[in-house]
Design an enzyme around this catalytic site. Structure first.
Site, PDB file in Angstrom:
ATOM      1  N   ASP A   1      27.587  -5.565  54.263  1.00  0.00           N
ATOM      2  CA  ASP A   1      26.973  -4.282  53.909  1.00  0.00           C
ATOM      3  C   ASP A   1      26.156  -3.680  55.051  1.00  0.00           C
ATOM      4  O   ASP A   1      25.149  -3.007  54.826  1.00  0.00           O
ATOM      5  CB  ASP A   1      26.090  -4.426  52.647  1.00  0.00           C
TER       6      ASP A   1
ATOM      7  N   LYS B   1      29.804  -1.098  57.905  1.00  0.00           N
ATOM      8  CA  LYS B   1      31.073  -1.184  58.652  1.00  0.00           C
ATOM      9  C   LYS B   1      31.983  -0.004  58.304  1.00  0.00           C
ATOM     10  O   LYS B   1      32.624   0.572  59.166  1.00  0.00           O
ATOM     11  CB  LYS B   1      31.793  -2.508  58.312  1.00  0.00           C
TER      12      LYS B   1
ATOM     13  N   GLY C   1      32.987  -3.917  49.652  1.00  0.00           N
ATOM     14  CA  GLY C   1      32.694  -2.585  49.125  1.00  0.00           C
ATOM     15  C   GLY C   1      32.195  -1.767  50.297  1.00  0.00           C
ATOM     16  O   GLY C   1      31.110  -2.014  50.805  1.00  0.00           O
ATOM     17  N   HIS C   2      33.024  -0.841  50.770  1.00  0.00           N
ATOM     18  CA  HIS C   2      32.654  -0.030  51.932  1.00  0.00           C
ATOM     19  C   HIS C   2      32.485   1.411  51.457  1.00  0.00           C
ATOM     20  O   HIS C   2      33.444   2.039  51.027  1.00  0.00           O
ATOM     21  CB  HIS C   2      33.729  -0.110  53.017  1.00  0.00           C
TER      22      HIS C   2
ATOM     23  N   GLN D   1      33.008  -8.274  54.906  1.00  0.00           N
ATOM     24  CA  GLN D   1      31.992  -9.325  54.926  1.00  0.00           C
ATOM     25  C   GLN D   1      31.358  -9.400  56.332  1.00  0.00           C
ATOM     26  O   GLN D   1      31.310  -8.389  56.999  1.00  0.00           O
ATOM     27  CB  GLN D   1      32.553 -10.687  54.482  1.00  0.00           C
TER      28      GLN D   1
HETATM   29  P1  GDP Z   1      29.816  -2.096  54.527  1.00  0.00           P
HETATM   30  O1  GDP Z   1      30.218  -2.999  53.415  1.00  0.00           O
HETATM   31  O2  GDP Z   1      29.422  -2.838  55.768  1.00  0.00           O
HETATM   32  O3  GDP Z   1      30.827  -1.023  54.808  1.00  0.00           O
HETATM   33  O4  GDP Z   1      28.489  -1.368  54.047  1.00  0.00           O
HETATM   34  P2  GDP Z   1      28.246  -0.711  52.575  1.00  0.00           P
HETATM   35  O5  GDP Z   1      29.092   0.493  52.466  1.00  0.00           O
HETATM   36  O6  GDP Z   1      28.369  -1.751  51.520  1.00  0.00           O
HETATM   37  O7  GDP Z   1      26.716  -0.365  52.668  1.00  0.00           O
HETATM   38  C1  GDP Z   1      26.230   0.508  53.635  1.00  0.00           C
HETATM   39  C2  GDP Z   1      25.661   1.746  52.936  1.00  0.00           C
HETATM   40  O8  GDP Z   1      24.877   2.441  53.857  1.00  0.00           O
HETATM   41  C3  GDP Z   1      26.704   2.747  52.467  1.00  0.00           C
HETATM   42  O9  GDP Z   1      26.237   3.352  51.303  1.00  0.00           O
HETATM   43  C4  GDP Z   1      26.769   3.769  53.607  1.00  0.00           C
HETATM   44  O10 GDP Z   1      27.161   5.055  53.187  1.00  0.00           O
HETATM   45  C5  GDP Z   1      25.349   3.767  54.057  1.00  0.00           C
HETATM   46  N1  GDP Z   1      25.099   4.025  55.481  1.00  0.00           N
HETATM   47  C6  GDP Z   1      25.828   3.659  56.557  1.00  0.00           C
HETATM   48  N2  GDP Z   1      25.168   3.975  57.701  1.00  0.00           N
HETATM   49  C7  GDP Z   1      24.010   4.539  57.320  1.00  0.00           C
HETATM   50  C8  GDP Z   1      22.875   5.036  58.034  1.00  0.00           C
HETATM   51  O11 GDP Z   1      22.806   5.007  59.250  1.00  0.00           O
HETATM   52  N3  GDP Z   1      21.841   5.508  57.286  1.00  0.00           N
HETATM   53  C9  GDP Z   1      21.864   5.542  55.927  1.00  0.00           C
HETATM   54  N4  GDP Z   1      20.821   6.024  55.285  1.00  0.00           N
HETATM   55  N5  GDP Z   1      22.916   5.085  55.226  1.00  0.00           N
HETATM   56  C10 GDP Z   1      23.960   4.571  55.922  1.00  0.00           C
HETATM   57  P1  IMO Z   2      31.316  -6.066  52.570  1.00  0.00           P
HETATM   58  O1  IMO Z   2      32.666  -5.994  53.231  1.00  0.00           O
HETATM   59  C1  IMO Z   2      28.069  -8.510  50.994  1.00  0.00           C
HETATM   60  C2  IMO Z   2      29.163 -12.403  49.303  1.00  0.00           C
HETATM   61  C3  IMO Z   2      28.950 -12.603  47.823  1.00  0.00           C
HETATM   62  C4  IMO Z   2      28.651 -14.092  47.805  1.00  0.00           C
HETATM   63  C5  IMO Z   2      29.590 -14.644  48.854  1.00  0.00           C
HETATM   64  C6  IMO Z   2      30.889 -15.199  48.313  1.00  0.00           C
HETATM   65  O2  IMO Z   2      31.045  -4.957  51.634  1.00  0.00           O
HETATM   66  O3  IMO Z   2      30.248  -6.285  53.596  1.00  0.00           O
HETATM   67  P2  IMO Z   2      33.090 -14.081  47.333  1.00  0.00           P
HETATM   68  O4  IMO Z   2      33.296 -13.173  46.159  1.00  0.00           O
HETATM   69  O5  IMO Z   2      33.547 -13.500  48.630  1.00  0.00           O
HETATM   70  O6  IMO Z   2      33.643 -15.462  47.104  1.00  0.00           O
HETATM   71  O7  IMO Z   2      31.494 -14.266  47.427  1.00  0.00           O
HETATM   72  O8  IMO Z   2      29.865 -13.563  49.732  1.00  0.00           O
HETATM   73  N1  IMO Z   2      29.996 -11.224  49.668  1.00  0.00           N
HETATM   74  C7  IMO Z   2      29.501 -10.100  50.191  1.00  0.00           C
HETATM   75  N2  IMO Z   2      28.232  -9.713  50.426  1.00  0.00           N
HETATM   76  N3  IMO Z   2      29.089  -7.699  51.354  1.00  0.00           N
HETATM   77  C8  IMO Z   2      30.372  -8.080  51.149  1.00  0.00           C
HETATM   78  O9  IMO Z   2      31.415  -7.371  51.618  1.00  0.00           O
HETATM   79  C9  IMO Z   2      30.626  -9.300  50.508  1.00  0.00           C
HETATM   80  N4  IMO Z   2      31.750  -9.965  50.138  1.00  0.00           N
HETATM   81  C10 IMO Z   2      31.346 -11.150  49.641  1.00  0.00           C
HETATM   82  O10 IMO Z   2      27.863 -11.843  47.357  1.00  0.00           O
HETATM   83  O11 IMO Z   2      27.342 -14.329  48.250  1.00  0.00           O
HETATM   84 MG    MG Z   3      29.671  -3.440  51.447  1.00  0.00          MG
END
Ligand code: GDP
Ligand code: IMO
Ligand code: MG
Length: 428
Positions: free
Chosen positions: A13, A16, A40-41, A223
């Site tokens: 999270d 990416k 979850g992106h 991840q």
């Molecule tokens: P990922 O799994 O690595 O793709 O990250 P997630 O999407 O799960 O979580 C990142 C969250 O931060 C998302 O809701 C993005 O829209 C948001 N985001 C990404 N870059 C920035 C930033 O520079 N500032 C803010 N406020 N939000 C951001």
């Molecule tokens: P993105 O791509 C954050 C964590 C789960 C748990 C561990 C194992 O959005 O960054 P799993 O279901 O993969 O067997 O769970 O990994 N986990 C993540 N945490 N972002 C993710 O993906 C994750 N995918 C798995 O919370 O601790």
């Molecule tokens: Mg994510």
């Protein structure tokens, strides 16, 4: 420079999806090579926020080839729901390509994920319960079912029957659960096969041809390093290799083809699920970061644990991945904090550690050594040039780059595409 890997350097999270979406403007191909719908992106384009789980973030542009490589695990039900959802939002899926070597997640994988977690009790991992671990287990034990098998009804039926018998034995004898019904899975999955068929190809050949033609390929990590099966805080990890090397294995592309590896670093740290987190903040500051950053999981809605940026984790990520550049995200979220801390070392029983501990008891006992920096206390979300950032924000970024000994490549100051300060301009 034609192949670029983007990976997470913390516990996931990091943003990416946002960074890949930004870089994808100039890419021809965007590839996911590991993980599944545990990811979850969230990608924000204009006023719309897209929640992607398996689809590569390049899908939001027309004409980019989006690939799910051999290393990905695909739950056809969830994936088709995601595809339908995107199609409803007007996203063009015609350029999607799925590897015939990818493994599929079946209902017994989800069931076993849940049963395993229940059995672990207090020791649970906090998985996303998407069946990721059990599916990769079957892959490793050579009883997995691949997309290629799903396409052949006879092969699929035979493999499914064998697997359901074995898994139901485990369900009954180990967990006291009745298990699953083979016939209903067969009917359900053959219908999925028909829907997925048009997208299925040998993605290894596709990608290697594209590289020969000089096409630009972006690998989108899911991840992160600390969730890597080999390098993360085992067993509190996922079951794939989110590190840079995993991108090569999971896409069938040789390491010599990769030009650049970019590590995405959230300006602070979060972790969802169980496991060690030395720089975790359990008090008010952690609460403020969670509130300011809306730090709740995209897939499970769970509150993310928040903490200070941990340079020990970052240095480890640099080492494991050979990072060329850092993409620091969510810097704007820290704008309300007067003082920031950066964990620069771990102390264990009075001694500073110079390696990232493998042993979780040691990791559980380390005391983070913090450096304190002044915050900038001003809104930075409209800034588009590095030089326009407040001095304290520049100092914070410079210190991150200095400690990790990796150049700063991108700074993100908001979720939108244009809230990006690009210092490297790859592919321009
Ligand atoms: P990922 O799994 O690595 O793709 O990250 P997630 O999407 O799960 O979580 C990142 C969250 O931060 C998302 O809701 C993005 O829209 C948001 N985001 C990404 N870059 C920035 C930033 O520079 N500032 C803010 N406020 N939000 C951001
Ligand atoms: P993105 O791509 C954050 C964590 C789960 C748990 C561990 C194992 O959005 O960054 P799993 O279901 O993969 O067997 O769970 O990994 N986990 C993540 N945490 N972002 C993710 O993906 C994750 N995918 C798995 O919370 O601790
Ligand atoms: Mg994510």
């Amino acid at each position: 420079m034609s192949a670029v890997i983007v990976i997470g350097t913390q516990w996931g999270d990091e943003g990416k999806g946002k960074i890949v979406d930004y870089l994808a403007q100039k890419a021809d191909y965007v590839v996911r090579s590991q993980g599944g719908s545990n990811a979850g992106h969230t990608v924000v384009v204009g006023n719309t926020s897209y929640k992607l789980r398996l689809l590569p973030s390049g899908i939001l542009y027309k004409g980019k080839v989006c690939v799910l490589g051999n290393g990905v695990v695909i739950d056809p039900k969830i994936f088709l729901e995601e595809m339908d959802d995107m199609a409803r939002q007007g996203v063009d899926l015609s350029q999607l390509r799925i590897s015939n070597r990818a493994h599929i997640i079946l209902p017994y994988h989800r069931l076993l994920d849940r049963l395993q977690e229940e059995r672990r009790g207090q020791e649970k991992l906090g998985t996303t319960q998407n069946g990721i671990g059990p599916c990769y287990m079957d892959k490793s034990s050579r009883m997995g079912i691949r997309i290629a098998d799903l396409l052949d009804a006879g092969v699929f039926k035979q493999k499914l029957k064998f697997n359901v018998e074995v898994q139901n034995d485990i369900c009954r004898n180990v967990y006291g659960h009745a298990g699953v019904d083979c016939d209903s899975i067969l009917t359900e999955y053959l219908a999925y096969a028909d829907r997925l068929r048009p997208y299925i190809v040998d993605t290894t050949t596709l990608l290697n041809r594209a590289l020969e033609e000089g096409k630009k390929i972006l690998f989108e990590g899911a991840q992160a390093v600390m969730l890597d099966l080999d390098h993360g805080t085992y067993p509190f990890v996922t079951s794939s290799n989110p590190s840079a090397g995993g991108a090569c294995v999971g896409a069938g592309v040789g390491p010599s083809r990769i030009d650049t590896v970019i590590g995405v670093v959230k300006a602070y740290a979060t972790r969802v699920g169980e496991g060690p987190f030395p720089s975790e903040l359990t008090g008010n500051v952690g609460e403020t970061i969670r509130r300011e950053g809306h730090e709740y999981g995209t897939v499970t809605g769970r509150a993310r644990r928040c903490g200070w940026l941990d340079a020990c984790v970052l240095r480890y990520a640099v080492c494991v991945n050979g990072l060329d550049y850092l993409a620091v995200t969510r810097l704007d979220i820290l704008s309300k904090l007067a003082k920031l801390k950066l964990c620069v070392a771990y102390r264990h029983r009075g001694k500073l550690l110079d390696e990232y501990p493998a042993d979780l008891n040691t990791l559980g006992e380390v005391e983070p050594v913090y450096e304190e920096l002044d915050g900038w206390l001003t809104d930075i979300s409209r800034i588009r040039a590095y030089d326009d950032l407040p001095d304290n924000a520049k100092r914070y970024l410079a210190r991150i780059s200095e400690i990790s000994r990796v150049k700063l490549g991108i700074v993100s100051v908001g979720p939108a595409r244009d809230q990006t300060i690009d210092l490297i301009k790859i592919w321009e």
